[in-house]
Design a protein around this motif. Structure first.
Motif, PDB file in Angstrom:
ATOM      1  N   THR A  19       0.814  -1.195   0.000  1.00  0.00           N
ATOM      2  CA  THR A  19       0.000   0.000   0.000  1.00  0.00           C
ATOM      3  C   THR A  19       0.858   1.260   0.000  1.00  0.00           C
ATOM      4  OG1 THR A  19      -0.196  -0.063   2.408  1.00  0.00           O
ATOM      5  CG2 THR A  19      -1.963  -1.092   1.149  1.00  0.00           C
ATOM      6  N   VAL A  20       2.017   1.190   0.618  1.00  0.00           N
ATOM      7  CA  VAL A  20       2.866   2.375   0.696  1.00  0.00           C
ATOM      8  C   VAL A  20       3.331   2.810  -0.701  1.00  0.00           C
ATOM      9  CG1 VAL A  20       5.074   3.267   1.553  1.00  0.00           C
ATOM     10  CG2 VAL A  20       3.628   1.898   3.045  1.00  0.00           C
ATOM     11  N   THR A  21       3.823   1.863  -1.471  1.00  0.00           N
ATOM     12  CA  THR A  21       4.318   2.193  -2.814  1.00  0.00           C
ATOM     13  C   THR A  21       3.208   2.751  -3.693  1.00  0.00           C
ATOM     14  OG1 THR A  21       6.009   0.484  -2.662  1.00  0.00           O
ATOM     15  CG2 THR A  21       5.431   1.253  -4.868  1.00  0.00           C
ATOM     16  N   TRP A  22       2.054   2.069  -3.717  1.00  0.00           N
ATOM     17  CA  TRP A  22       0.950   2.546  -4.534  1.00  0.00           C
ATOM     18  C   TRP A  22       0.420   3.889  -4.036  1.00  0.00           C
ATOM     19  CZ3 TRP A  22       0.222   1.250  -9.221  1.00  0.00           C
ATOM     20  CH2 TRP A  22       0.558  -0.024  -9.667  1.00  0.00           C
ATOM     21  N   ALA A  23       0.384   4.081  -2.725  1.00  0.00           N
ATOM     22  CA  ALA A  23      -0.090   5.359  -2.185  1.00  0.00           C
ATOM     23  C   ALA A  23       0.814   6.500  -2.631  1.00  0.00           C
ATOM     24  CB  ALA A  23      -0.169   5.294  -0.667  1.00  0.00           C
ATOM     25  N   LYS A  24       2.121   6.269  -2.620  1.00  0.00           N
ATOM     26  CA  LYS A  24       3.060   7.308  -3.073  1.00  0.00           C
ATOM     27  C   LYS A  24       2.887   7.602  -4.549  1.00  0.00           C
ATOM     28  CE  LYS A  24       6.739   6.572   0.287  1.00  0.00           C
ATOM     29  NZ  LYS A  24       8.142   6.141   0.478  1.00  0.00           N
ATOM     30  N   GLU A  25       2.726   6.568  -5.344  1.00  0.00           N
ATOM     31  CA  GLU A  25       2.592   6.739  -6.789  1.00  0.00           C
ATOM     32  C   GLU A  25       1.276   7.405  -7.196  1.00  0.00           C
ATOM     33  OE1 GLU A  25       4.750   6.086  -9.343  1.00  0.00           O
ATOM     34  OE2 GLU A  25       6.240   5.705  -7.784  1.00  0.00           O
ATOM     35  N   LEU A  26       0.193   7.085  -6.511  1.00  0.00           N
ATOM     36  CA  LEU A  26      -1.133   7.529  -6.942  1.00  0.00           C
ATOM     37  C   LEU A  26      -1.644   8.785  -6.235  1.00  0.00           C
ATOM     38  CD1 LEU A  26      -2.759   4.005  -7.251  1.00  0.00           C
ATOM     39  CD2 LEU A  26      -1.899   5.465  -9.099  1.00  0.00           C
ATOM     40  N   GLY A  82      -4.866  12.052  -6.657  1.00  0.00           N
ATOM     41  CA  GLY A  82      -5.940  12.095  -5.675  1.00  0.00           C
ATOM     42  C   GLY A  82      -6.483  10.720  -5.300  1.00  0.00           C
ATOM     43  N   ILE A  83      -5.685   9.695  -5.579  1.00  0.00           N
ATOM     44  CA  ILE A  83      -6.105   8.328  -5.264  1.00  0.00           C
ATOM     45  C   ILE A  83      -5.418   7.873  -3.984  1.00  0.00           C
ATOM     46  CG2 ILE A  83      -6.072   5.929  -6.048  1.00  0.00           C
ATOM     47  CD1 ILE A  83      -6.068   7.048  -8.934  1.00  0.00           C
ATOM     48  N   ARG A  84      -6.219   7.412  -3.053  1.00  0.00           N
ATOM     49  CA  ARG A  84      -5.683   6.870  -1.803  1.00  0.00           C
ATOM     50  C   ARG A  84      -5.667   5.350  -1.897  1.00  0.00           C
ATOM     51  NH1 ARG A  84      -8.778   7.231   2.324  1.00  0.00           N
ATOM     52  NH2 ARG A  84     -10.695   7.515   1.139  1.00  0.00           N
ATOM     53  N   VAL A  85      -4.748   4.731  -1.162  1.00  0.00           N
ATOM     54  CA  VAL A  85      -4.609   3.278  -1.166  1.00  0.00           C
ATOM     55  C   VAL A  85      -4.555   2.794   0.271  1.00  0.00           C
ATOM     56  CG1 VAL A  85      -3.177   1.341  -1.895  1.00  0.00           C
ATOM     57  CG2 VAL A  85      -3.308   3.393  -3.327  1.00  0.00           C
ATOM     58  N   ALA A  86      -5.365   1.801   0.583  1.00  0.00           N
ATOM     59  CA  ALA A  86      -5.365   1.238   1.932  1.00  0.00           C
ATOM     60  C   ALA A  86      -5.843  -0.202   1.841  1.00  0.00           C
ATOM     61  CB  ALA A  86      -6.273   2.043   2.855  1.00  0.00           C
TER      62      ALA A  86
END
Length: 80
Positions: free
Chosen positions: A1-8, A12-16
């Motif tokens: 989730t950390v990598t995708w959260a940083k990329e997205l 305005g996209i959150r990842v959890a």
């Protein structure tokens, strides 16, 4: 989730994610009482979670615009 959260995040996209422990489901209802006792004995709260508790956690993630890049462990304290 950390990598995708940083990329997205720039879009305005959150990842959890949610990491559930043992949850009461139709599958667990059919288990032998001894097996259920063995499962719940290692959980500090001494019970399995409910589907409603998982749903509540998902709603929290959706509703909180500042929550991103994390996994919500929902396991009754099993990992402590």
């Amino acid at each position: 989730t950390v990598t995708w959260a940083k990329e997205l995040a720039r879009y305005g996209i959150r990842v959890a994610g949610i990491a559930p422990g043992f949850i009461e489901t139709e599958m667990t209802l059919g288990m032998k009482p001894e097996a259920l006792e063995k499962m719940t004995s290692g959980i500090p709260l001494k019970r399995m979670g409910t589907p409603e508790e998982i749903a509540h956690s998902a709603a929290y993630i959706f509703e909180n615009d500042y929550y991103t890049g994390r996994i919500l462990e929902l396991d009754g304290g099993m990992r402590i």
